[in-house]
Scaffold this motif. Structure first.
Motif, mmCIF file in Angstrom:
data_model
loop_
_atom_site.group_PDB
_atom_site.id
_atom_site.type_symbol
_atom_site.label_atom_id
_atom_site.label_comp_id
_atom_site.label_asym_id
_atom_site.label_seq_id
_atom_site.Cartn_x
_atom_site.Cartn_y
_atom_site.Cartn_z
ATOM 1 N N ASP A 75 0.834 -1.207 0.000
ATOM 2 C CA ASP A 75 0.000 0.000 0.000
ATOM 3 C C ASP A 75 0.864 1.250 0.000
ATOM 4 O OD1 ASP A 75 -2.317 -1.452 0.022
ATOM 5 O OD2 ASP A 75 -2.823 -1.040 2.121
ATOM 6 N N LYS A 76 0.364 2.284 -0.650
ATOM 7 C CA LYS A 76 1.052 3.574 -0.678
ATOM 8 C C LYS A 76 0.554 4.404 0.499
ATOM 9 C CE LYS A 76 2.524 7.008 -4.019
ATOM 10 N NZ LYS A 76 2.373 7.475 -5.392
ATOM 11 N N ILE A 77 1.492 5.090 1.179
ATOM 12 C CA ILE A 77 1.145 5.835 2.389
ATOM 13 C C ILE A 77 2.025 7.068 2.502
ATOM 14 C CG2 ILE A 77 2.702 4.449 3.820
ATOM 15 C CD1 ILE A 77 0.630 4.756 6.105
ATOM 16 N N TYR A 78 1.430 8.125 3.046
ATOM 17 C CA TYR A 78 2.168 9.342 3.403
ATOM 18 C C TYR A 78 2.423 9.266 4.900
ATOM 19 C CZ TYR A 78 2.775 14.177 4.949
ATOM 20 O OH TYR A 78 3.227 15.308 5.545
ATOM 21 N N ARG A 96 24.682 -1.520 19.004
ATOM 22 C CA ARG A 96 24.054 -1.392 17.696
ATOM 23 C C ARG A 96 23.096 -0.211 17.749
ATOM 24 N NH1 ARG A 96 25.277 -5.826 14.119
ATOM 25 N NH2 ARG A 96 23.677 -4.751 12.968
ATOM 26 N N TYR A 97 22.816 0.357 16.577
ATOM 27 C CA TYR A 97 21.937 1.514 16.491
ATOM 28 C C TYR A 97 20.874 1.282 15.423
ATOM 29 C CZ TYR A 97 25.593 3.787 19.179
ATOM 30 O OH TYR A 97 26.493 4.111 20.156
ATOM 31 N N SER A 98 19.666 1.738 15.683
ATOM 32 C CA SER A 98 18.576 1.687 14.718
ATOM 33 C C SER A 98 17.946 3.066 14.629
ATOM 34 C CB SER A 98 17.496 0.698 15.166
ATOM 35 O OG SER A 98 17.999 -0.599 15.247
ATOM 36 N N THR A 99 17.779 3.556 13.416
ATOM 37 C CA THR A 99 17.108 4.833 13.210
ATOM 38 C C THR A 99 15.708 4.547 12.682
ATOM 39 O OG1 THR A 99 19.192 5.937 12.758
ATOM 40 C CG2 THR A 99 17.191 7.062 12.031
ATOM 41 N N GLU A 100 14.712 5.140 13.344
ATOM 42 C CA GLU A 100 13.312 4.908 13.012
ATOM 43 C C GLU A 100 12.604 6.241 12.797
ATOM 44 O OE1 GLU A 100 12.719 1.057 15.930
ATOM 45 O OE2 GLU A 100 12.358 3.072 16.716
ATOM 46 N N ILE A 101 11.468 6.180 12.135
ATOM 47 C CA ILE A 101 10.589 7.334 11.998
ATOM 48 C C ILE A 101 9.473 7.146 13.019
ATOM 49 C CG2 ILE A 101 9.149 8.723 10.463
ATOM 50 C CD1 ILE A 101 12.154 8.203 9.481
ATOM 51 N N GLN A 102 9.400 8.025 14.002
ATOM 52 C CA GLN A 102 8.311 8.020 14.979
ATOM 53 C C GLN A 102 7.158 8.776 14.320
ATOM 54 O OE1 GLN A 102 8.458 6.660 18.245
ATOM 55 N NE2 GLN A 102 10.375 5.750 17.534
ATOM 56 N N CYS A 103 6.155 8.052 13.870
ATOM 57 C CA CYS A 103 5.069 8.619 13.083
ATOM 58 C C CYS A 103 4.130 9.456 13.956
ATOM 59 C CB CYS A 103 4.299 7.494 12.408
ATOM 60 S SG CYS A 103 2.917 8.049 11.412
ATOM 61 N N THR A 104 3.866 10.687 13.503
ATOM 62 C CA THR A 104 2.905 11.558 14.183
ATOM 63 C C THR A 104 1.655 11.782 13.347
ATOM 64 O OG1 THR A 104 3.996 13.516 13.298
ATOM 65 C CG2 THR A 104 4.674 12.783 15.490
ATOM 66 N N ASP A 105 1.726 11.475 12.047
ATOM 67 C CA ASP A 105 0.622 11.743 11.131
ATOM 68 C C ASP A 105 0.779 10.825 9.933
ATOM 69 O OD1 ASP A 105 -1.528 12.985 9.883
ATOM 70 O OD2 ASP A 105 -0.363 14.704 9.214
ATOM 71 N N PHE A 106 -0.307 10.309 9.413
ATOM 72 C CA PHE A 106 -0.233 9.504 8.198
ATOM 73 C C PHE A 106 -1.521 9.617 7.422
ATOM 74 C CE2 PHE A 106 -1.718 6.518 11.442
ATOM 75 C CZ PHE A 106 -2.830 5.979 10.840
ATOM 76 N N THR A 107 -1.417 9.341 6.124
ATOM 77 C CA THR A 107 -2.578 9.320 5.241
ATOM 78 C C THR A 107 -2.433 8.132 4.309
ATOM 79 O OG1 THR A 107 -2.707 11.724 5.273
ATOM 80 C CG2 THR A 107 -3.914 10.607 3.526
ATOM 81 N N PHE A 108 -3.450 7.284 4.241
ATOM 82 C CA PHE A 108 -3.446 6.187 3.288
ATOM 83 C C PHE A 108 -3.652 6.759 1.893
ATOM 84 C CE2 PHE A 108 -3.097 3.504 6.651
ATOM 85 C CZ PHE A 108 -4.231 3.239 7.394
#
Length: 153
Positions: A75-78, A96-108
């Protein structure tokens, strides 16, 4: 400028189903990868080259439950959020290190009839969940008129 900014905006395709983790007290998080593509023409060979970048997305609580229910692989998502780097140790005790996006807003962005496994998606094909920011594209009728321009946003 005395302030700082940590903001990420991505449009991509999900690479897997949402993996949920539940905690005591009723809180939960969902994790899933999305892929973004970049393409260019190699000047020496005139060949189009496409590279894919993978991003690890983290959504929390109600937003995670909505993503689990309606998002499918492909699926495509913003996604809008902030970068967060976590430090952890592997089995050998190495940092070890992991970089993530902490989502605050999304749109399908995938229309509900485009993906056959998304029949249960809500009627609104762009399901919006916002933690604290409203969608800037939705102007109220009382707000001043915006001018049409060539900008893509």
């Amino acid at each position: 400028m005395s302030g700082t900014l940590n903001k990420v905006m991505l449009i991509g395709h999900t690479g897997d189903e949402v993996k949920m983790h539940y905690f005591e007290g009723g809180n939960c998080i969902g994790r899933f990868p999305i892929a973004t593509n970049d393409s260019y023409v190699n000047k020496s060979t005139n060949e189009r080259v496409t590279t894919t970048e993978w991003h690890n997305i983290v959504v929390r609580n109600k937003a995670a439950e909505i993503c689990e229910k309606y998002l499918n692989k492909g699926d495509k998502i913003y996604i809008e959020g902030r970068l967060k780097t976590r430090k952890w140790q592997d089995e050998q005790g190495k940092d070890r290190y992991s970089t993530e996006i902490q989502c605050t807003d999304f749109t399908f962005l995938t229309p509900k009839n485009e993906n056959p496994s998304s029949e249960s998606r809500p009627q609104n094909t762009t399901q919006q969940v916002t933690s604290s920011v409203s969608n800037p594209k939705e102007a109220s009728p009382d707000s001043p008129a915006t001018e049409e321009d060539d900008l893509p946003f």
